[in-house]
Design an enzyme around this catalytic site. Sequence first.
Site, short mmCIF file in Angstrom:
data_model
loop_
_atom_site.label_atom_id
_atom_site.label_comp_id
_atom_site.label_asym_id
_atom_site.label_seq_id
_atom_site.Cartn_x
_atom_site.Cartn_y
_atom_site.Cartn_z
N SER A 130 -4.18 2.00 9.66
CA SER A 130 -5.09 1.70 8.55
C SER A 130 -5.67 0.31 8.79
O SER A 130 -5.02 -0.53 9.45
CB SER A 130 -4.31 1.70 7.23
OG SER A 130 -5.05 1.04 6.22
N TYR A 144 3.05 -1.10 2.16
CA TYR A 144 2.17 -0.18 2.90
C TYR A 144 1.52 -0.91 4.08
O TYR A 144 1.50 -0.40 5.20
CB TYR A 144 1.11 0.39 1.96
CG TYR A 144 0.08 1.26 2.66
CD1 TYR A 144 0.37 2.58 2.99
CD2 TYR A 144 -1.19 0.76 2.98
CE1 TYR A 144 -0.57 3.38 3.63
CE2 TYR A 144 -2.13 1.55 3.62
CZ TYR A 144 -1.82 2.86 3.93
OH TYR A 144 -2.74 3.65 4.58
N LYS A 148 1.83 -0.09 8.17
CA LYS A 148 0.73 0.25 9.08
C LYS A 148 0.63 -0.77 10.22
O LYS A 148 0.23 -0.43 11.33
CB LYS A 148 -0.58 0.35 8.29
CG LYS A 148 -0.62 1.55 7.36
CD LYS A 148 -0.43 2.87 8.12
CE LYS A 148 -0.55 4.10 7.25
NZ LYS A 148 -0.45 5.36 7.99
N1 LIG Z 1 -6.91 7.70 2.14
C1 LIG Z 1 -7.31 6.55 2.68
O1 LIG Z 1 -8.23 5.87 2.18
C2 LIG Z 1 -6.65 6.06 3.94
C3 LIG Z 1 -7.11 4.88 4.53
C4 LIG Z 1 -6.52 4.43 5.71
C5 LIG Z 1 -5.49 5.14 6.30
N2 LIG Z 1 -5.05 6.28 5.70
C6 LIG Z 1 -3.95 7.00 6.35
O2 LIG Z 1 -4.44 8.26 6.74
C7 LIG Z 1 -3.37 9.22 6.71
C8 LIG Z 1 -3.80 10.40 5.84
O3 LIG Z 1 -4.17 9.86 4.57
P1 LIG Z 1 -4.71 10.81 3.40
O4 LIG Z 1 -5.25 9.93 2.33
O5 LIG Z 1 -5.55 11.87 4.01
O6 LIG Z 1 -3.33 11.44 2.92
P2 LIG Z 1 -3.00 12.04 1.48
O7 LIG Z 1 -4.12 12.93 1.06
O8 LIG Z 1 -2.57 10.95 0.56
O9 LIG Z 1 -1.72 12.96 1.81
C9 LIG Z 1 -0.53 12.43 2.33
C10 LIG Z 1 -0.06 13.35 3.44
O10 LIG Z 1 1.21 12.91 3.93
C11 LIG Z 1 2.07 14.04 3.98
N3 LIG Z 1 3.47 13.66 3.78
C12 LIG Z 1 4.01 13.00 2.71
N4 LIG Z 1 5.33 12.91 2.88
C13 LIG Z 1 5.63 13.51 4.05
C14 LIG Z 1 6.83 13.76 4.76
N5 LIG Z 1 8.03 13.35 4.30
N6 LIG Z 1 6.75 14.42 5.93
C15 LIG Z 1 5.57 14.84 6.44
N7 LIG Z 1 4.39 14.65 5.81
C16 LIG Z 1 4.43 13.99 4.63
C17 LIG Z 1 1.61 14.94 2.85
O11 LIG Z 1 2.05 16.27 3.09
P3 LIG Z 1 2.40 17.28 1.87
O12 LIG Z 1 1.23 17.20 0.92
O13 LIG Z 1 2.57 18.60 2.53
O14 LIG Z 1 3.66 16.76 1.24
C18 LIG Z 1 0.11 14.79 2.95
O15 LIG Z 1 -0.41 15.66 3.91
C19 LIG Z 1 -2.16 8.47 6.17
O16 LIG Z 1 -1.36 8.04 7.25
C20 LIG Z 1 -2.77 7.29 5.45
O17 LIG Z 1 -1.90 6.18 5.37
C21 LIG Z 1 -5.61 6.77 4.56
#
Ligand SMILES: NC(=O)c1ccc[n+]([C@@H]2O[C@H](COP(=O)([O-])OP(=O)(O)OC[C@H]3O[C@@H](n4cnc5c(N)ncnc54)[C@H](OP(=O)(O)O)[C@@H]3O)[C@@H](O)[C@H]2O)c1
Length: 233
Positions: A130, A144, A148
Site C-alpha cells: 500500500s 496497518y 504494509k
Molecule cells: N482498499 C484500498 O483502498 C487499498 C489501498 C491500498 C492497498 N490495499 C490492499 O489491497 C488488498 C485488497 O484490498 P481490498 O480493499 O480489495 O480488500 P477488502 O475488500 O477490504 O477485503 C479484504 C480481503 O482480505 C481477505 N481476508 C481477510 N482475512 C483473511 C484471512 N484470514 N485469510 C485470507 N484472506 C483474508 C478477505 O477475504 P474474505 O472476505 O473471504 O474473508 C477479503 O478478500 C489488501 O491487501 C489491502 O491492504 C487496499
Amino acid sequence: MKHVLVSGGTSTLGKAICSMFIAEGARVYCGYSSSEQKAQELVRQLGPFLIPVLLDVTDQASIDEVASRITTLDVLVNNSGVFSVHPVQELQTEEVQRIFDINVTGLMRLTKCMIPFLKASKGSIVNVASINAFHPGFGQTVHYDASKGAVVSYTKSLARELAPFVRVNAVAPGLLKAPYLDEENPLRKLYEQRALLGSLVDADQVALAVQFLSRCSAMTAEVITIDAGYLAG
Ligand SMILES: NC(=O)c1ccc[n+]([C@@H]2O[C@H](COP(=O)([O-])OP(=O)(O)OC[C@H]3O[C@@H](n4cnc5c(N)ncnc54)[C@H](OP(=O)(O)O)[C@@H]3O)[C@@H](O)[C@H]2O)c1
C-alpha cells in the site's frame, strides 16, 4: 495454461486481479476466507476456470489443504489484507496482532508453502502492499502502515533469496474506488485534492500492474506504486 493463486480473491482488488488473469486465459484459484457466496458469484461471472478455494492465511491447515489441490503454480498474488483505524494510544496489542497475522505472517505462511511450486515453474510472486508503507496515510493507522512496510521489506529480501528461480515484486496501491466512498466522502475529497490525476484508484489499473509484474521477466525486488499521483502531489 498459466496457473494463478489469488488470496482474498473476492475483495475489491482481488476480483479485478482474478478477472485480469481469467481474460489472459489462466486457471485462477480464488482464495476466500469467509466470502464463499461472493466466490460462487464470481464463478458465475468469470466461468469455470475460476476455482474458489477456502484459504484462511492465519490457518496452516487451510493453506496445506489448498496446496494439496494444486499441482502446478506460476503466479502467487498475496492480496488478502485487512485494515482498521485506531488512535495510537487506544490501539490494543490484540488488534496489532490481528492485522499483522493476516497482512504479514499470513502472507509469509502462504508464500512459504507455495515456494516449491513456484521454483518448479520458475514462477513469480506479486505482493499487495500500500502507499501507506511510504506515507503516513490519514492518521490512526500506524499498525496497518507498519504491516504494509513489512510487506515491502519482505518482498525485497525474498526476491534476493529466491533469485534467479522465482521473481518477487509488489504493488503499492493508493485509495481504491469503492461504493462506500461516494462523492461526499471526506477521505475521498482529501485524496482527490492531493492526487495529481484528481481521482481515486481504479482496481482494474492495479490489476494491470499485477499482471505486468507477473509477466516482466526482467523485474524482481521492485514495488510499483499505483496511486493516481498521490505521493507526488
Ligand atoms: N482498499 C484500498 O483502498 C487499498 C489501498 C491500498 C492497498 N490495499 C490492499 O489491497 C488488498 C485488497 O484490498 P481490498 O480493499 O480489495 O480488500 P477488502 O475488500 O477490504 O477485503 C479484504 C480481503 O482480505 C481477505 N481476508 C481477510 N482475512 C483473511 C484471512 N484470514 N485469510 C485470507 N484472506 C483474508 C478477505 O477475504 P474474505 O472476505 O473471504 O474473508 C477479503 O478478500 C489488501 O491487501 C489491502 O491492504 C487496499
